[in-house]
Design a protein around this motif. Sequence first.
Motif, PDB file in Angstrom:
ATOM      1  N   CYS A   1       4.226   7.381   2.976  1.00  0.00           N
ATOM      2  CA  CYS A   1       4.733   6.110   3.480  1.00  0.00           C
ATOM      3  C   CYS A   1       4.191   4.967   2.638  1.00  0.00           C
ATOM      4  O   CYS A   1       3.283   5.133   1.826  1.00  0.00           O
ATOM      5  CB  CYS A   1       4.398   5.909   4.957  1.00  0.00           C
ATOM      6  N   ARG A   2       4.781   3.799   2.852  1.00  0.00           N
ATOM      7  CA  ARG A   2       4.348   2.565   2.211  1.00  0.00           C
ATOM      8  C   ARG A   2       4.115   1.529   3.302  1.00  0.00           C
ATOM      9  O   ARG A   2       4.688   1.616   4.388  1.00  0.00           O
ATOM     10  CB  ARG A   2       5.381   2.086   1.198  1.00  0.00           C
ATOM     11  N   TYR A   3       3.275   0.531   3.002  1.00  0.00           N
ATOM     12  CA  TYR A   3       3.004  -0.552   3.950  1.00  0.00           C
ATOM     13  C   TYR A   3       2.868  -1.856   3.197  1.00  0.00           C
ATOM     14  O   TYR A   3       2.106  -1.952   2.225  1.00  0.00           O
ATOM     15  CB  TYR A   3       1.713  -0.276   4.742  1.00  0.00           C
ATOM     16  N   ASP A   4       3.613  -2.885   3.617  1.00  0.00           N
ATOM     17  CA  ASP A   4       3.508  -4.213   3.021  1.00  0.00           C
ATOM     18  C   ASP A   4       2.627  -5.095   3.900  1.00  0.00           C
ATOM     19  O   ASP A   4       2.830  -5.176   5.119  1.00  0.00           O
ATOM     20  CB  ASP A   4       4.889  -4.858   2.897  1.00  0.00           C
ATOM     21  N   LYS A   5       1.660  -5.757   3.278  1.00  0.00           N
ATOM     22  CA  LYS A   5       0.754  -6.653   3.991  1.00  0.00           C
ATOM     23  C   LYS A   5       1.555  -7.666   4.810  1.00  0.00           C
ATOM     24  O   LYS A   5       2.441  -8.349   4.287  1.00  0.00           O
ATOM     25  CB  LYS A   5      -0.139  -7.361   2.979  1.00  0.00           C
TER      26      LYS A   5
ATOM     27  N   ASP B   1       1.176  10.336  10.576  1.00  0.00           N
ATOM     28  CA  ASP B   1       0.627  11.505  11.278  1.00  0.00           C
ATOM     29  C   ASP B   1       0.202  12.533  10.231  1.00  0.00           C
ATOM     30  O   ASP B   1       1.035  13.221   9.630  1.00  0.00           O
ATOM     31  CB  ASP B   1       1.680  12.081  12.218  1.00  0.00           C
ATOM     32  N   LEU B   2      -1.122  12.624   9.996  1.00  0.00           N
ATOM     33  CA  LEU B   2      -1.668  13.506   8.972  1.00  0.00           C
ATOM     34  C   LEU B   2      -2.341  14.706   9.608  1.00  0.00           C
ATOM     35  O   LEU B   2      -2.649  14.690  10.808  1.00  0.00           O
ATOM     36  CB  LEU B   2      -2.661  12.724   8.110  1.00  0.00           C
ATOM     37  N   PRO B   3      -2.616  15.757   8.855  1.00  0.00           N
ATOM     38  CA  PRO B   3      -3.235  16.957   9.440  1.00  0.00           C
ATOM     39  C   PRO B   3      -4.592  16.692  10.087  1.00  0.00           C
ATOM     40  O   PRO B   3      -4.987  17.402  11.012  1.00  0.00           O
ATOM     41  CB  PRO B   3      -3.385  17.887   8.227  1.00  0.00           C
TER      42      PRO B   3
ATOM     43  N   GLY C   1       0.832  -1.197   0.000  1.00  0.00           N
ATOM     44  CA  GLY C   1       0.000   0.000   0.000  1.00  0.00           C
ATOM     45  C   GLY C   1       0.866   1.246   0.000  1.00  0.00           C
ATOM     46  O   GLY C   1       2.012   1.224   0.470  1.00  0.00           O
ATOM     47  N   PHE C   2       0.308   2.346  -0.521  1.00  0.00           N
ATOM     48  CA  PHE C   2       1.038   3.610  -0.603  1.00  0.00           C
ATOM     49  C   PHE C   2       0.123   4.758  -0.189  1.00  0.00           C
ATOM     50  O   PHE C   2      -1.061   4.757  -0.531  1.00  0.00           O
ATOM     51  CB  PHE C   2       1.502   3.882  -2.039  1.00  0.00           C
ATOM     52  N   LEU C   3       0.694   5.747   0.484  1.00  0.00           N
ATOM     53  CA  LEU C   3      -0.043   6.969   0.807  1.00  0.00           C
ATOM     54  C   LEU C   3       0.710   8.161   0.244  1.00  0.00           C
ATOM     55  O   LEU C   3       1.903   8.347   0.523  1.00  0.00           O
ATOM     56  CB  LEU C   3      -0.198   7.116   2.324  1.00  0.00           C
ATOM     57  N   PHE C   4      -0.007   8.949  -0.553  1.00  0.00           N
ATOM     58  CA  PHE C   4       0.570  10.157  -1.145  1.00  0.00           C
ATOM     59  C   PHE C   4      -0.119  11.397  -0.592  1.00  0.00           C
ATOM     60  O   PHE C   4      -1.336  11.392  -0.361  1.00  0.00           O
ATOM     61  CB  PHE C   4       0.402  10.133  -2.675  1.00  0.00           C
ATOM     62  N   GLY C   5       0.655  12.465  -0.389  1.00  0.00           N
ATOM     63  CA  GLY C   5       0.120  13.715   0.121  1.00  0.00           C
ATOM     64  C   GLY C   5      -0.259  14.664  -0.991  1.00  0.00           C
ATOM     65  O   GLY C   5      -0.015  14.396  -2.179  1.00  0.00           O
TER      66      GLY C   5
END
Length: 285
Positions: free
Chosen positions: A110-114, A144-146, A99-103
Amino acid sequence: MTTRVAAIQMCSGTDPRRNAETMERLVRDAAARGALYIQTPEMTGALQRDRATLLANLRDEENDIIVRKAAELSRSLSIFVHIGSTAIAAGDGKIANRGFLFGPDGKMICRYDKIHMFDVDLDNGESWRESATYRPGAEARVADLPFGKLGFAICYDVRFPHLFRTEAMAGAQILTVPAAFTKQTGEAHWEVLLRARAIENGAFLIAAAQAGQHEDGRVTYGHSMIVDPWGKVLAAAGGTGEAVVVADIDVGMSAAIRAKIPNLKNGRDFALDIVPELAKGGVTV
């Protein structure tokens, strides 16, 4: 602070380019509805049971079409795009279910592997050995997001409550479970597991799902949903077809619920004693 979030439901096929086009259309739809954070399902890029074909279409992060499209969309729409997961070359002959999170600036947060591999034999004849193809992850992640702290998980991870508790104890007020749940297990367990993870951690939970009959032959359960920290389903999709599920959340509710039922604070360490089996004929007192 209230934030509008969205889960997009897909029925990903075997062609990553078509799936990228579908993802873009649904993400733009969600953004037009005011969503600041948008999550896609597990295996957004392709659901492909044939390992050889999957490997043939595999790319590293820099060249993956889904990753590049997510970065472009987050930047152009000034939103957070969370790719629930897609298959990424791991460099060791296996694949990462990542998984990936983009701002809003288009940069990867960040990225996350199952972590937990779906290795099961279901009573309807379905058999899955995810560990034969995918390399499991080894790290939980909290961003940590807004609008709040966001914890990561993917699909089968939902059956391992200690992962979510670890993230909640680290401050996560929003938990995520992008998924491609099978129809059989989904009908029995999907909603109750999502609501349980939200309730026991006093956190919002966002779960974008795959739904319907896929080109590779599998059938997924759908029912993407957003759940509040009290366990109430704020919004949900049906069991087939594409959908955009939207809800307004405020992590202040997470703090209020945790103050009302402080189980995160009340947990205690304990020992485990295995009582020996009683001898046949009972015991003499």
